[in-house]
Design an enzyme around this catalytic site. Sequence first.
Site, PDB file in Angstrom:
ATOM      1  N   ARG A 226       0.856  -1.181   0.000  1.00 26.03           N
ATOM      2  CA  ARG A 226       0.000   0.000   0.000  1.00 26.03           C
ATOM      3  C   ARG A 226       0.899   1.241   0.000  1.00 26.03           C
ATOM      4  NH1 ARG A 226      -3.661  -2.785  -1.551  1.00 26.03           N
ATOM      5  NH2 ARG A 226      -5.503  -3.403  -0.375  1.00 26.03           N
ATOM      6  N   HIS A 274      -1.785   1.036  -9.447  1.00 22.94           N
ATOM      7  CA  HIS A 274      -2.450   0.098  -8.525  1.00 22.94           C
ATOM      8  C   HIS A 274      -3.207  -0.984  -9.305  1.00 22.94           C
ATOM      9  CE1 HIS A 274      -4.178  -0.337  -4.225  1.00 22.94           C
ATOM     10  NE2 HIS A 274      -4.073  -1.517  -4.821  1.00 22.94           N
TER      11      HIS A 274
HETATM   12  P1  NAP Z   1      -1.742 -11.821   4.652  1.00 20.63           P
HETATM   13  O1  NAP Z   1      -1.965 -13.228   4.141  1.00 20.63           O
HETATM   14  O2  NAP Z   1      -2.538 -11.329   5.785  1.00 20.63           O
HETATM   15  O3  NAP Z   1      -0.190 -11.728   5.026  1.00 20.63           O
HETATM   16  C1  NAP Z   1       0.362 -10.630   5.661  1.00 20.63           C
HETATM   17  C2  NAP Z   1       1.822 -10.919   5.987  1.00 20.63           C
HETATM   18  O4  NAP Z   1       2.407  -9.728   6.525  1.00 20.63           O
HETATM   19  C3  NAP Z   1       1.980 -12.026   7.030  1.00 20.63           C
HETATM   20  O5  NAP Z   1       3.100 -12.811   6.731  1.00 20.63           O
HETATM   21  C4  NAP Z   1       2.210 -11.222   8.312  1.00 20.63           C
HETATM   22  O6  NAP Z   1       2.964 -11.892   9.311  1.00 20.63           O
HETATM   23  C5  NAP Z   1       3.005 -10.059   7.766  1.00 20.63           C
HETATM   24  N1  NAP Z   1       2.937  -8.923   8.698  1.00 20.63           N
HETATM   25  C6  NAP Z   1       1.848  -8.222   9.099  1.00 20.63           C
HETATM   26  N2  NAP Z   1       2.189  -7.286   9.986  1.00 20.63           N
HETATM   27  C7  NAP Z   1       3.538  -7.401  10.159  1.00 20.63           C
HETATM   28  C8  NAP Z   1       4.487  -6.739  10.981  1.00 20.63           C
HETATM   29  N3  NAP Z   1       4.112  -5.737  11.806  1.00 20.63           N
HETATM   30  N4  NAP Z   1       5.771  -7.122  10.915  1.00 20.63           N
HETATM   31  C9  NAP Z   1       6.142  -8.140  10.093  1.00 20.63           C
HETATM   32  N5  NAP Z   1       5.290  -8.821   9.289  1.00 20.63           N
HETATM   33  C10 NAP Z   1       4.007  -8.457   9.331  1.00 20.63           C
HETATM   34  O7  NAP Z   1      -1.908 -10.774   3.466  1.00 20.63           O
HETATM   35  P2  NAP Z   1      -1.861 -11.026   1.880  1.00 20.63           P
HETATM   36  O8  NAP Z   1      -3.138 -11.614   1.404  1.00 20.63           O
HETATM   37  O9  NAP Z   1      -0.595 -11.717   1.526  1.00 20.63           O
HETATM   38  O10 NAP Z   1      -1.867  -9.511   1.360  1.00 20.63           O
HETATM   39  C11 NAP Z   1      -0.820  -8.621   1.705  1.00 20.63           C
HETATM   40  C12 NAP Z   1      -1.130  -7.225   1.227  1.00 20.63           C
HETATM   41  O11 NAP Z   1      -0.942  -7.122  -0.193  1.00 20.63           O
HETATM   42  C13 NAP Z   1      -2.568  -6.722   1.390  1.00 20.63           C
HETATM   43  O12 NAP Z   1      -2.858  -6.367   2.721  1.00 20.63           O
HETATM   44  C14 NAP Z   1      -2.553  -5.514   0.481  1.00 20.63           C
HETATM   45  O13 NAP Z   1      -2.029  -4.404   1.188  1.00 20.63           O
HETATM   46  C15 NAP Z   1      -1.556  -5.907  -0.600  1.00 20.63           C
HETATM   47  N6  NAP Z   1      -2.218  -6.092  -1.908  1.00 20.63           N
HETATM   48  C16 NAP Z   1      -1.872  -5.292  -2.938  1.00 20.63           C
HETATM   49  C17 NAP Z   1      -2.485  -5.446  -4.163  1.00 20.63           C
HETATM   50  C18 NAP Z   1      -2.100  -4.580  -5.338  1.00 20.63           C
HETATM   51  O14 NAP Z   1      -2.846  -4.534  -6.318  1.00 20.63           O
HETATM   52  N7  NAP Z   1      -0.969  -3.925  -5.308  1.00 20.63           N
HETATM   53  C19 NAP Z   1      -3.473  -6.422  -4.354  1.00 20.63           C
HETATM   54  C20 NAP Z   1      -3.806  -7.228  -3.280  1.00 20.63           C
HETATM   55  C21 NAP Z   1      -3.183  -7.059  -2.041  1.00 20.63           C
HETATM   56  P3  NAP Z   1       2.425 -13.256   9.995  1.00 20.63           P
HETATM   57  O15 NAP Z   1       2.648 -14.329   8.940  1.00 20.63           O
HETATM   58  O16 NAP Z   1       3.309 -13.433  11.174  1.00 20.63           O
HETATM   59  O17 NAP Z   1       0.971 -13.027  10.310  1.00 20.63           O
END
Ligand code: NAP
Length: 311
Positions: A226, A274
Amino acid sequence: MRRRAILYCGAVARGRAWADFVARETDDLELRVWTEAGALDAIEYLAAWIPPPGLVTRLPNLRAVFSVGAGVDQLDLATIPDHIPLVRMIEPGISECLSAYVTMAVLALHRDLPTYIAQQRESVWRELPVRPPRECRVSLLGLGRLAQAAAKPLAALGFPLAGWSRGPQDIPGIACHHGAEGLTTLLERTDILVCLLPLTPETAGILAAPLFAGLPRGAALVNAGRGGHLVEADLLAALETGQISAAMLDVTAEEPLPPKHPFWGHERILITPHVGASTQTETGIRALIANIRRVERGEAPEGLVDRACAY
Ligand code: NAP
């Protein structure tokens, strides 16, 4: 049979397609598009990107709120009562698209695309050294669904991978690190850093001068998380000194990126609007319906948000 109503607030074309799908494929659910919601006491599920202010409090029979995107940072969590499950979108279309995007971005930076784009503008034919992927260490900030999906094509191309999460992880083929100490170790072994974190109070502004200083000089950055993860002035300063060599950004603090923003004309920055991934129509509605079924069976929906962590 009484049909339980889902209220959808988001892109209208997707809402119409989802309403058609629900009508065609189920006999116990209906999907209403916001502005044609009908009686609000009939609504049991809300599927929204950003719901109109105050809407949640006007839904007395609400059973769950579903984000129509992978994140929930666009929602004001304080407006959703604690007893209502909040669920983010997990569906294969997002993972497929985002892993392709991240692969493209890593390859673009690994193969010096910003330099070649600049050279093409000047009709310059000048080769940079060609290095194999095995000599380019890629690190993933975040080791969730999307980072793990992106890791597969990167590993297949031969990039040595590491990743960073909040809690400990053990993922074959990825050197896993966590916590503050883990971040320092991860950054030290990084040629291309890819941000795939959720935006939370803990991760906001993480891509800033102190983090850049922990990278080897000349490392490159991909932000597919983000815009709020990046301190934009710090990136410009790090590009100026050469601490960061180049960046590919899919997300920015302000979207659309304002016309006069310095990122637009910067030779070392590649911008996409995005488009890393978006919820795909058919796989998205299938995932939403499957989650409603889980809620109705008393099971935890896939993608249930931990309110304390905000992701
Ligand atoms: P997810 O499955 O919830 O994974 C989040 C990861 O981030 C987990 O490994 C988590 O650690 C880690 N994390 C969270 N807070 C942290 C912290 N304070 N310190 C270290 N690690 C931390 O999310 P996802 O589905 O992979 O999606 C990730 C993000 O991608 C979304 O939230 C969104 O912002 C972004 N996204 C972008 C697009 C785009 O078009 N550019 C599209 C979709 C999503 P743990 O494993 O320990 O819980």
